[in-house]
Design an enzyme around this catalytic site. Structure first.
Site, short mmCIF file in Angstrom:
data_model
loop_
_atom_site.label_atom_id
_atom_site.label_comp_id
_atom_site.label_asym_id
_atom_site.label_seq_id
_atom_site.Cartn_x
_atom_site.Cartn_y
_atom_site.Cartn_z
N ASP A 52 1.88 2.37 3.48
CA ASP A 52 2.66 1.43 4.30
C ASP A 52 4.15 1.56 4.01
O ASP A 52 4.97 1.47 4.92
CB ASP A 52 2.27 -0.03 4.00
N HIS B 100 0.88 -1.18 0.00
CA HIS B 100 0.00 0.00 0.00
C HIS B 100 0.91 1.23 0.00
O HIS B 100 1.96 1.23 0.64
CB HIS B 100 -0.81 0.14 1.28
#
Ligand SMILES: [Mn+2]
Length: 437
Positions: free
Chosen positions: A104, A101
């Site tokens: 992340d 992501h």
């Protein structure tokens, strides 16, 4: 290469008799199964979010596993420090792919512009590591659920401004996925659903979600991104009802809004459980619609009612999953993506290796078992025989569209009673499958 695991070298295949916990017993990447190597069948992928960002915190307690490479760092410095460690783990495990992501790999900035700058900084490091190791990006995605602005949803937010911020974030995530040569892009509608219908215009929210996905398809064309789009079903958590609740609901939504040509499904075992389905069911639903895309390979705990994202170690489930995968022609753009995390109590960095080795071996066993069941032929022959009244005569005529209610009524009146339908042989078949597990 970074060396946070000096005592662990590249994990090798040592065969089923090996007692070495840091070796594969079943995953032999070069072994050919049904004409293709295990590496190419399974297309294993390691995820950034659980592997690097998971610290064992839960709703009741603080993080239990602050990794040595994380200690004392925060923000962009922490994000930079994690990249080489991630690729050291992936490389030692022999992972051909990874997934991430946006938020992340890189932190939230104070503004969208700052967030984009952070992401660009990290993407440059990811690119270097991809070039060094040959590890490829299976898919990218945007995290549209942590920041408070997404509390009511992203594309389904009642706020048009939140919709705009979501679009801007996905635009950037698509650009970096494209830059990194990503083979796909996944939408998991983190908070796309509702907590109460009393405040929700469901029709309007679904229209907005479809509009959002069409914009993504259009933008991918504009920048030349040819990767596969995926939607990931999940029925609940964090919302009471997530719009992408299961494979059937996703397919219905995609068809209703003319999106089916552009999307396949990224199915997750634990989400299937939460939806009250088996993973095999979800995969059959997707496969029948030509939309079996990628697998988020994990499991839940059947005694717990939430999304535990554990590593799958059950060879029976893996066998079912691989049987359905082979039935529909195998994974092409997708992979077996370990959306799975070590338990909160598994606090040592080495646990990241044991967990992935176990998961990879379990899917390798599943693949070998599934291929053996197919080669044996008894299961497939049984199912084929069970439908044999459709192969000739009346059945073939119905399937060919040559019959009507009137012609079938005439048949039934003449026939008197249908020929006795044979036993379903469920227990016989369960025993047969168990011969291979
Ligand atoms: Mn999950």
């Amino acid at each position: 290469m970074s060396s946070h695991f000096p005592s662990i070298s590249r994990i090798a295949y040592e065969g089923p008799k090996s007692k070495n916990p840091l070796a594969f017993k079943h995953y032999n990447p070069d072994e050919v199964v049904e004409g293709k190597t295990m590496r190419d069948h399974l297309r294993f992928s390691i995820v950034y979010w659980h592997t690097m960002c998971g610290q064992g915190g839960d709703m009741f307690g603080a993080p239990t596993a602050i990794r040595p490479w994380d200690a004392g760092k925060s923000g962009i410095e922490l994000a930079k420090a994690r990249v080489p460690v991630f690729f050291e783990i992936a490389e030692k495990l022999g992972m051909p792919y990874y997934a991430f992501h946006d938020r992340d790999v890189a932190p939230h900035g104070q503004t969208l512009r700052e967030s984009n700058e952070y992401l660009d900084t990290i993407v440059a490091l990811l690119k270097e590591q991809q070039q060094r190791t040959g590890i490829k990006l299976l898919w990218g995605t945007a995290q549209l659920f942590v920041h408070p602005r997404f509390m009511h949803g992203a594309a389904t937010s009642p706020s048009s401004e939140v919709f705009a911020f979501s679009a801007a974030q996905v635009k950037k995530a698509l650009e970096v996925t494209h830059e990194l040569g990503g083979e796909g892009y996944t939408f998991w509608g983190g908070r796309e659903g509702y907590m109460t219908l009393w405040n929700t215009d469901m029709k309007r929210e679904l229209d907005h979600l479809a509009k959002f996905l069409h914009m993504a398809v259009d933008y991918a064309k504009q920048i030349g991104f040819k990767g596969q789009f995926y939607i990931e079903p999940k029925p609940k958590e964090p919302t009471k009802h997530q719009y992408d609740s299961d494979a059937a609901a996703c397919l219905n939504f995609l068809r209703e809004y003319d999106l089916l040509p552009y999307f396949k499904l990224n199915l997750e075992t634990n989400h299937a459980t939460l939806a009250g389905h088996s993973m095999q069911h979800e995969m059959e639903v997707a496969g029948a619609a030509g939309a079996l895309g990628s697998l988020d390979a994990n499991t839940g705990d059947l005694l717990l009612g939430w999304d535990t994202d554990q590593f799958l170690t059950d060879a029976s489930t893996a066998t079912q999953m691989m049987l359905t995968t082979l039935k529909y022609g195998g994974l092409t753009t997708g992979g077996v993506n370990f959306d799975a995390k070590v338990r909160r109590e598994s606090v040592d960095p080495e646990d990241l290796f044991y967990s992935h080795i176990g998961g990879m071996d379990t899917f390798a066993r599943g693949l070998k078992n599934a291929a053996a069941i197919r080669a044996d032929g008894r299961l497939g022959d049984f199912v084929k025989q069970r439908y044999s009244t459709w192969d000739t005569g009346l059945g073939a005529s119905i399937e060919a569209g040559k019959e009507s209610f009137s012609s079938l009524e005439a048949f039934a009146l003449e026939k008197g009673e249908a020929t006795q339908v044979p036993s379903g042989r469920q227990e016989f078949l369960e025993n047969l499958v168990n011969e291979f597990i």
